[in-house]
Each structure stands twice: as structure tokens, then as C-alpha cells.
Design a protein around this motif. Structure first.
Motif, short mmCIF file in Angstrom:
data_model
loop_
_atom_site.label_atom_id
_atom_site.label_comp_id
_atom_site.label_asym_id
_atom_site.label_seq_id
_atom_site.Cartn_x
_atom_site.Cartn_y
_atom_site.Cartn_z
N PHE A 40 46.88 30.50 13.72
CA PHE A 40 47.80 29.48 13.22
C PHE A 40 47.15 28.11 13.02
N THR A 41 45.87 27.98 13.37
CA THR A 41 45.21 26.69 13.21
C THR A 41 44.08 26.69 12.19
N SER A 42 43.56 27.86 11.85
CA SER A 42 42.46 27.91 10.89
C SER A 42 42.99 27.66 9.48
N ASP A 43 42.09 27.18 8.61
CA ASP A 43 42.48 26.85 7.23
C ASP A 43 42.93 28.08 6.45
N SER A 44 42.37 29.24 6.76
CA SER A 44 42.72 30.46 6.04
C SER A 44 43.75 31.31 6.77
N GLY A 45 44.36 30.77 7.83
CA GLY A 45 45.31 31.54 8.62
C GLY A 45 46.75 31.34 8.17
N ILE A 46 47.67 31.67 9.04
CA ILE A 46 49.09 31.55 8.76
C ILE A 46 49.57 30.14 9.08
N ARG A 47 50.29 29.54 8.13
CA ARG A 47 50.88 28.23 8.35
C ARG A 47 52.40 28.36 8.42
N VAL A 48 53.04 27.28 8.80
CA VAL A 48 54.49 27.31 8.97
C VAL A 48 55.19 27.70 7.67
N GLU A 49 54.70 27.17 6.55
CA GLU A 49 55.37 27.47 5.28
C GLU A 49 55.27 28.96 4.92
N HIS A 50 54.19 29.62 5.36
CA HIS A 50 54.06 31.05 5.11
C HIS A 50 55.13 31.83 5.88
N VAL A 51 55.37 31.43 7.11
CA VAL A 51 56.41 32.08 7.91
C VAL A 51 57.78 31.85 7.29
N VAL A 52 58.05 30.61 6.88
CA VAL A 52 59.33 30.28 6.26
C VAL A 52 59.52 31.07 4.97
N ASN A 53 58.46 31.15 4.16
CA ASN A 53 58.56 31.91 2.90
C ASN A 53 58.88 33.37 3.16
N SER A 54 58.24 33.98 4.14
CA SER A 54 58.50 35.39 4.44
C SER A 54 59.93 35.59 4.93
#
Length: 259
Positions: A40-54
Motif C-alpha cells: 500500500f506504500t509502493s508507487d506500483s502498489g495498491i492505492r486508496v483510489e484503486h480500492v474505491v474503484n473496485s
């Protein structure tokens, strides 16, 4: 013998998930949540907006699938109208269309209606591909309900829509849960359609974000964080399936297996 075979199959299917969960908490110094922190902290990892989008994509797909399949299944199962069988077969014919062959055409069509590169447009595409199974499931679920229940409601003054909401929907609840569960699993884990239909990184789903970790620069792939992403995405699916398991099985027994 059946129990032994069932246990062997359960181990076979659960082993990859258990291994991913084990690898996601294994670190160089022992066990911990460091891999999830990097996820959740790396540049290529999962961000909050990815979770919200899913989450938004799954909710829209489930809601749309339930709405369309319920109305369609009720119409096919309870009403006689010209071309009913032909229209039902046409709906099932969507299964005969190769999934990947029409995504580009759907991408262009979404551009025409202003829903290109959007979660709403993607959800409409996923709802369309859920229709054959969902409508078939709901039609058979409605047909399994005795007509006397609906006729009694109509005699009491209920209209068709009110009878559907107050009488029929509670009776086909297992079918609704089965359709909703399938729609959720499909939208939550879908990769190919979001890959084609979404362009902006801030609209990516978690599946795309996890796959992006697989294409890290200079070939340096953080496999531990990747396993953490796989495990993180699998948990909601497992929880929902375990909670709704009884209704899921009842839905198949009462609806999908009806001739």
C-alpha cells in the motif's frame, strides 16, 4: 470414498490460496505485515483510489445485474408475450460471443455515449456479460415458485409490480443471492475488460494495480508484496462465499437445476 475425494479436491483448490497467504506474511526476519505495508506504500502498489474503484465497480455491477435479471426473469417466467422464447434465446446467445472479440467495439460505443474510461461504463459492460446466466437463473427461480402465491396476492388487490416486490422477491431470495454473488466475484476479479476499457491510472481497479506490480522496472518484482495483494483481494470473496454459502447452494437447487 466421496468424503476422501471431496477432501482431496478441497486441498487441491485451497493450497494455492493458503500458500499465497503464507507467503504474504513471511519476511526475511520471520513473519509480519511488512509485505502488506509495501503493497500500500509502493508507487506500483495498491492505492486508496484503486480500492474505491473496485468497490464502486462491484456495487454497480451487482445492483445493475440484480435489477435487470430480476425484471427480465420475472417477465420470462410469469408473462406470455409475443417473441418471449426468441428474446430469451437471444439473451442466452450472448454466451456464444467470444468475450475478447467485442471489447474494442464496446470501447468505441462507450466513447459515443460519453462513458469511455469510466467505472460506470465498465460496469455496464460487465452487467451485459452477466445477463445470460443471471436471467436464466432468475427465470427458473420464478418458475419454481407456486403460482398460487402470486394469484392470491393479485386477488388481494396487488398489482404485478407490488406482487413482485412483496411476494415473489422473498420467495426467490436464494436465486437473488446466487446472481449477486456471481456478479460480485466477476467484477471484483475481472482483469481483461478493465485493461481494455480503462486508460487513466486513477480509475484502475485493484486487479490492474496488482498486475502492474508484476511489471516492475528493471525486472525487480516484489513477489512478497504481490502475494499480499493476491491475498488481500481474495479475502472479501472468501468471506462473502462462506456467509452466503447456504443460500448459494439453495439457489442452484431451486432455480438453476430446474428443467
Amino acid at each position: 470414498m466421496r468424503r476422501l475425494t471431496g477432501a482431496a479436491l478441497a486441498i487441491l483448490f485451497l493450497f494455492p490460496l493458503v500458500w499465497s497467504a503464507f507467503a504474504s506474511v513471511r519476511t526475511k526476519s520471520g513473519f509480519g505485515l511488512e509485505n502488506y505495508a509495501r503493497l500500500f506504500t509502493s508507487d506500483s502498489g495498491i492505492r486508496v483510489e484503486h480500492v474505491v474503484n473496485s468497490v464502486v465497480l462491484s456495487l454497480l455491477t451487482v445492483a445493475g445485474t440484480l435489477l435487470v435479471s430480476t425484471l427480465g426473469g420475472y417477465a420470462f417466467g410469469r408473462f406470455d408475450f409475443p417473441g418471449r422464447n426468441a428474446l430469451f434465446l437471444l439473451t442466452l446467445a450472448i454466451l456464444m460471443v467470444p468475450y475478447a472479440t467485442i471489447l474494442i467495439a464496446l470501447y468505441v460505443m462507450l466513447g459515443w455515449i460519453g462513458l469511455q474510461d469510466s467505472i460506470i461504463g465498465l460496469s455496464l459492460v460487465l452487467i451485459m456479460f452477466q445477463l445470460p446466466f443471471s436471467v436464466f437463473m432468475m427465470r427458473n427461480s420464478f418458475e419454481a415458485v407456486p403460482r398460487e402465491l402470486e394469484e392470491a396476492a393479485l386477488l388481494d388487490g396487488c398489482g404485478s409490480l407490488r406482487a413482485l416486490i412483496r411476494i415473489m422477491l422473498p420467495a426467490v431470495q436464494p436465486g437473488l443471492i446466487t446472481v449477486g454473488l456471481f456478479a460480485f466475484l466477476t467484477s471484483w476479479s475481472e482483469f481483461f475488460a478493465p485493461l481494455i476499457l480503462l486508460n487513466s491510472t486513477d480509475r484502475f481497479t485493484m486487479m490492474l494495480a496488482v498486475v502492474n506490480m508484476r511489471t516492475a522496472s528493471f525486472g525487480a518484482i516484489d513477489y512478497a508484496a504481490l502475494e499480499a495483494g493476491v491475498t488481500f483481494m481474495a479475502v472479501p470473496c472468501l468471506v462473502l462465499f462462506l456467509v452466503l454459502q447456504r443460500s448459494y447452494v439453495r439457489g442452484f437447487m431451486s432455480g438453476a437445476l430446474r428443467g
